[in-house]
Scaffold this active site. Structure first.
Site, PDB file in Angstrom:
ATOM      1  NE  ARG A  86      33.326  24.570   9.588  1.00 48.11           N
ATOM      2  CZ  ARG A  86      34.124  25.442   9.726  1.00 48.11           C
ATOM      3  NH1 ARG A  86      34.712  26.433   8.877  1.00 48.11           N
ATOM      4  NH2 ARG A  86      34.808  25.657  10.988  1.00 48.11           N
ATOM      5  CE  LYS A  96      23.579   5.796   1.882  1.00 44.48           C
ATOM      6  NZ  LYS A  96      23.225   4.365   2.169  1.00 44.48           N
ATOM      7  CD  GLU A 156      24.727  -2.785  -6.920  1.00 44.58           C
ATOM      8  OE1 GLU A 156      23.422  -2.740  -6.590  1.00 44.58           O
ATOM      9  OE2 GLU A 156      25.526  -3.233  -5.910  1.00 44.58           O
ATOM     10  CE  LYS A 161      22.607   5.351  -4.951  1.00 44.76           C
ATOM     11  NZ  LYS A 161      24.036   4.791  -4.636  1.00 44.76           N
ATOM     12  CD  GLU A 193      20.142   4.620   3.788  1.00 41.21           C
ATOM     13  OE1 GLU A 193      21.068   4.755   4.617  1.00 41.21           O
ATOM     14  OE2 GLU A 193      20.168   3.757   2.923  1.00 41.21           O
ATOM     15  NE  ARG A 208      20.261   6.692  -0.319  1.00 40.88           N
ATOM     16  CZ  ARG A 208      21.070   7.716  -0.538  1.00 40.88           C
ATOM     17  NH1 ARG A 208      20.800   8.947  -0.473  1.00 40.88           N
ATOM     18  NH2 ARG A 208      22.383   7.533  -1.117  1.00 40.88           N
ATOM     19  CG  ASN A 231      19.558  -2.196   1.385  1.00 37.64           C
ATOM     20  OD1 ASN A 231      20.401  -1.974   0.992  1.00 37.64           O
ATOM     21  ND2 ASN A 231      19.233  -2.294   2.776  1.00 37.64           N
ATOM     22  CG  HIS A 287      22.320  -4.650  -1.388  1.00 35.46           C
ATOM     23  ND1 HIS A 287      21.891  -4.768  -2.537  1.00 35.46           N
ATOM     24  CD2 HIS A 287      23.651  -3.881  -1.665  1.00 35.46           C
ATOM     25  CE1 HIS A 287      22.556  -4.153  -3.523  1.00 35.46           C
ATOM     26  NE2 HIS A 287      23.407  -3.740  -2.899  1.00 35.46           N
ATOM     27  CG  HIS A 334      25.022  -6.023   3.038  1.00 28.86           C
ATOM     28  ND1 HIS A 334      23.982  -4.913   3.250  1.00 28.86           N
ATOM     29  CD2 HIS A 334      25.803  -5.802   2.121  1.00 28.86           C
ATOM     30  CE1 HIS A 334      24.233  -4.138   2.368  1.00 28.86           C
ATOM     31  NE2 HIS A 334      25.371  -4.410   1.619  1.00 28.86           N
ATOM     32  CG  HIS A 373      28.481  -5.352  -3.306  1.00 31.44           C
ATOM     33  ND1 HIS A 373      27.919  -5.584  -2.186  1.00 31.44           N
ATOM     34  CD2 HIS A 373      27.804  -4.553  -4.159  1.00 31.44           C
ATOM     35  CE1 HIS A 373      26.998  -4.755  -2.082  1.00 31.44           C
ATOM     36  NE2 HIS A 373      26.768  -4.260  -3.169  1.00 31.44           N
TER      37      HIS A 373
HETATM   38  N1  LIG Z   1      28.721   5.893  -2.284  1.00 29.80           N
HETATM   39  C1  LIG Z   1      27.911   4.926  -2.444  1.00 29.80           C
HETATM   40  O1  LIG Z   1      26.676   5.153  -2.524  1.00 29.80           O
HETATM   41  C2  LIG Z   1      28.131   3.528  -3.020  1.00 29.80           C
HETATM   42  C3  LIG Z   1      27.471   2.574  -3.536  1.00 29.80           C
HETATM   43  C4  LIG Z   1      28.089   1.391  -4.045  1.00 29.80           C
HETATM   44  C5  LIG Z   1      29.587   1.256  -3.639  1.00 29.80           C
HETATM   45  N2  LIG Z   1      30.149   2.123  -3.046  1.00 29.80           N
HETATM   46  C6  LIG Z   1      31.650   1.777  -2.719  1.00 29.80           C
HETATM   47  O2  LIG Z   1      32.497   1.452  -3.952  1.00 29.80           O
HETATM   48  C7  LIG Z   1      33.196   0.627  -3.750  1.00 29.80           C
HETATM   49  C8  LIG Z   1      33.519  -0.373  -4.895  1.00 29.80           C
HETATM   50  O3  LIG Z   1      33.626   0.168  -6.114  1.00 29.80           O
HETATM   51  P1  LIG Z   1      34.232  -0.722  -7.366  1.00 29.80           P
HETATM   52  O4  LIG Z   1      33.357  -1.764  -7.437  1.00 29.80           O
HETATM   53  O5  LIG Z   1      34.004   0.248  -8.423  1.00 29.80           O
HETATM   54  O6  LIG Z   1      35.489  -0.885  -7.136  1.00 29.80           O
HETATM   55  P2  LIG Z   1      37.036  -0.095  -7.129  1.00 29.80           P
HETATM   56  O7  LIG Z   1      36.903   1.382  -7.065  1.00 29.80           O
HETATM   57  O8  LIG Z   1      38.050  -0.800  -6.300  1.00 29.80           O
HETATM   58  O9  LIG Z   1      37.662  -0.377  -8.641  1.00 29.80           O
HETATM   59  C9  LIG Z   1      37.813  -1.879  -8.797  1.00 29.80           C
HETATM   60  C10 LIG Z   1      39.158  -1.933  -9.798  1.00 29.80           C
HETATM   61  O10 LIG Z   1      39.032  -1.665 -11.196  1.00 29.80           O
HETATM   62  C11 LIG Z   1      40.098  -0.712 -11.384  1.00 29.80           C
HETATM   63  N3  LIG Z   1      39.606   0.048 -12.508  1.00 29.80           N
HETATM   64  C12 LIG Z   1      38.704   1.300 -12.175  1.00 29.80           C
HETATM   65  N4  LIG Z   1      38.232   1.871 -13.429  1.00 29.80           N
HETATM   66  C13 LIG Z   1      38.849   0.999 -14.441  1.00 29.80           C
HETATM   67  C14 LIG Z   1      38.956   0.787 -15.881  1.00 29.80           C
HETATM   68  N5  LIG Z   1      38.072   1.826 -16.544  1.00 29.80           N
HETATM   69  N6  LIG Z   1      39.420   0.145 -16.509  1.00 29.80           N
HETATM   70  C15 LIG Z   1      40.358  -0.997 -15.949  1.00 29.80           C
HETATM   71  N7  LIG Z   1      40.450  -0.806 -14.649  1.00 29.80           N
HETATM   72  C16 LIG Z   1      39.552  -0.041 -13.744  1.00 29.80           C
HETATM   73  C17 LIG Z   1      40.409  -0.072 -10.106  1.00 29.80           C
HETATM   74  O11 LIG Z   1      41.845   0.350 -10.127  1.00 29.80           O
HETATM   75  C18 LIG Z   1      40.238  -1.143  -9.162  1.00 29.80           C
HETATM   76  O12 LIG Z   1      41.310  -1.961  -8.915  1.00 29.80           O
HETATM   77  C19 LIG Z   1      33.173  -0.001  -2.293  1.00 29.80           C
HETATM   78  O13 LIG Z   1      34.066   0.818  -1.428  1.00 29.80           O
HETATM   79  C20 LIG Z   1      31.758   0.514  -1.912  1.00 29.80           C
HETATM   80  O14 LIG Z   1      31.721   0.534  -0.684  1.00 29.80           O
HETATM   81  C21 LIG Z   1      29.887   3.067  -2.610  1.00 29.80           C
HETATM   82 ZN   LIG Z   2      25.222  -2.854  -3.939  1.00 34.40          ZN
END
Ligand SMILES: NC(=O)c1ccc[n+]([C@@H]2O[C@H](COP(=O)([O-])OP(=O)(O)OC[C@H]3O[C@@H](n4cnc5c(N)ncnc54)[C@H](O)[C@@H]3O)[C@@H](O)[C@H]2O)c1
Ligand SMILES: [Zn+2]
Length: 350
Positions: free
Chosen positions: A112, A134, A176, A214, A224, A229, A233, A236, A240, A253
């Site tokens: 939990r 999130k 972003e 943020k 949200e 919030r 978007n 987006h 999307h 993205h």
């Molecule tokens: N929780 C939220 O509010 C929120 C907001 C936006 C996005 N997200 C989520 O985030 C995800 C996308 O995240 P992302 O764009 O970071 O992609 P990711 O986590 O897939 O990272 C991209 C790539 O970069 C590599 N990497 C990471 N750090 C590195 C570094 N310092 N040097 C070299 N390589 C590195 C990783 O191994 C990976 O292959 C999605 O799943 C999305 O849904 C969540």
């Molecule tokens: Zn985004």
């Protein structure tokens, strides 16, 4: 100098620390004995050894969105249970948004809820995914479908990690950053306009500014519910639609959001809310960053239909976040489809 941003959630308040070469100091923030680091093989190889916490255990999850799954969560739950990890333990998420979302989901659900520290290593995770609480994993039917809201105890951002991040991933995060500038802070856009290369010190400031925007937005609307919030978007809704129409393959993205921000600005100009000069400024920044400004082989009608399928559409009304100037946006649900189609037809669909 490290920057510290306080995120206000009453007794669940916490800090975002932004600095350079600070991974070695993370140990001093840890309370309790049991620590589990969740990472991916590449990030672990690059930075795992820099986090020097005696006795810390590690769980490595393969890279890629497809591993942001219940299967991965189960794998982590199983390991935590086999190591007899207790409720006062801390999970450290070391990686991009995939690792942050997954590890946070596990931290929120194991017994939990146990302590969570985010150590985001992509630009996108530093300004977006690690902030706001999130958590989640994907379902075969829908991205981010299974999840919770759960705040970390600390977000610890070392901007030095960006040195190894591929250009493509930097651009993803830049989209972003541009978004934050348009919705809340014209200084961000001016800074991008005036610097073609961002030195580390400026980048660090920029990341701290975006993270605090943020944090401020989400702390007023944690779950949200109030619509505040929604401003996050910006870009987006069309973004999307483009991502889903191209099967999450054609555009990253950030690329889809870049086109979406231009679409929103064109709509705002057509609705006589935005000065065309501001549209041009936004267009120039996006192009200069190397992000796309239009799409090929998608018709305006297809994009509009996909927008109507978005989970945020209520009663057939498309909620749009539209800029009224650089640094300020408003929510509108009364823009006529005809205006949206015109904007997409003239500027976005080539
Ligand atoms: N929780 C939220 O509010 C929120 C907001 C936006 C996005 N997200 C989520 O985030 C995800 C996308 O995240 P992302 O764009 O970071 O992609 P990711 O986590 O897939 O990272 C991209 C790539 O970069 C590599 N990497 C990471 N750090 C590195 C570094 N310092 N040097 C070299 N390589 C590195 C990783 O191994 C990976 O292959 C999605 O799943 C999305 O849904 C969540
Ligand atoms: Zn985004």
């Amino acid at each position: 100098m490290d920057r510290k941003i306080r995120v206000n959630f009453g007794e669940r308040s916490y800090d975002i620390v932004v600095g350079r070469n600070i991974l070695g100091k993370l140990a001093s923030y840890i309370k309790g004995k049991q620590v589990v680091i969740v990472s991916d093989p590449l990030v672990n190889k690059l930075y795992g050894s820099k986090i020097n916490i005696p006795g810390a255990k590690k769980i490595i999850i393969p890279r890629g969105e497809k591993n942001k799954s219940l299967r991965s969560a189960e794998k982590i739950w199983n390991k935590l249970a086999s190591w007899k990890i207790s409720r006062d333990a801390t999970i450290i998420a070391l990686g991009g948004g995939v690792i942050c979302d997954l590890a946070a989901f596990v931290a929120a659900t194991y017994m939990r809820g146990i302590n969570l520290i985010h150590v985001p290593t992509t630009l996108l995770a530093q300004v977006d995914a690690s902030i706001g609480g999130k958590t989640g994993v994907d379902h075969p039917k829908c991205k981010n479908m299974i999840g919770t809201f759960y705040q970390p105890k600390l977000v610890y951002i070392d901007t030095e990690t960006l040195k190894t991040l591929p250009k493509k991933e930097i651009k993803n995060g830049m989209a972003e950053i541009i978004k934050y500038g348009v919705i809340r802070d014209h200084h961000i856009i001016e800074l991008l306009e005036n610097n073609s290369k961002l030195p580390q010190s400026l980048l660090q400031e920029l990341i701290a500014d975006c993270a605090s925007i943020k944090a401020a937005v989400v702390s007023r609307d944690e779950r949200e519910l109030k619509g505040e919030r929604m401003v996050l978007n910006f870009g987006h809704t069309v973004g999307h639609a483009i991502e889903s129409l191209t099967g999450y393959k054609g555009f990253s993205h950030g690329e889809a959001v870049a086109v979406g921000m231009i679409a929103a600005a064109v709509i705002a100009v057509k609705a006589r809310m935005l000065d065309p000069d501001d549209l041009e400024r936004l267009w120039n920044i996006i192009a200069k960053t190397g992000l796309p400004t239009y799409v090929k082989k998608l018709s305006p009608q297809k994009i509009l239909n996909a927008m109507l399928l978005d989970k945020k559409v209520r009663a057939g009304k498309i909620n749009l976040v539209l800029p009224e100037r650089i640094g300020s946006v408003v929510l509108r649900d009364d823009i006529k489809p005809k205006i949206i189609l015109e904007a997409l037809g003239e500027f976005i669909c080539k």
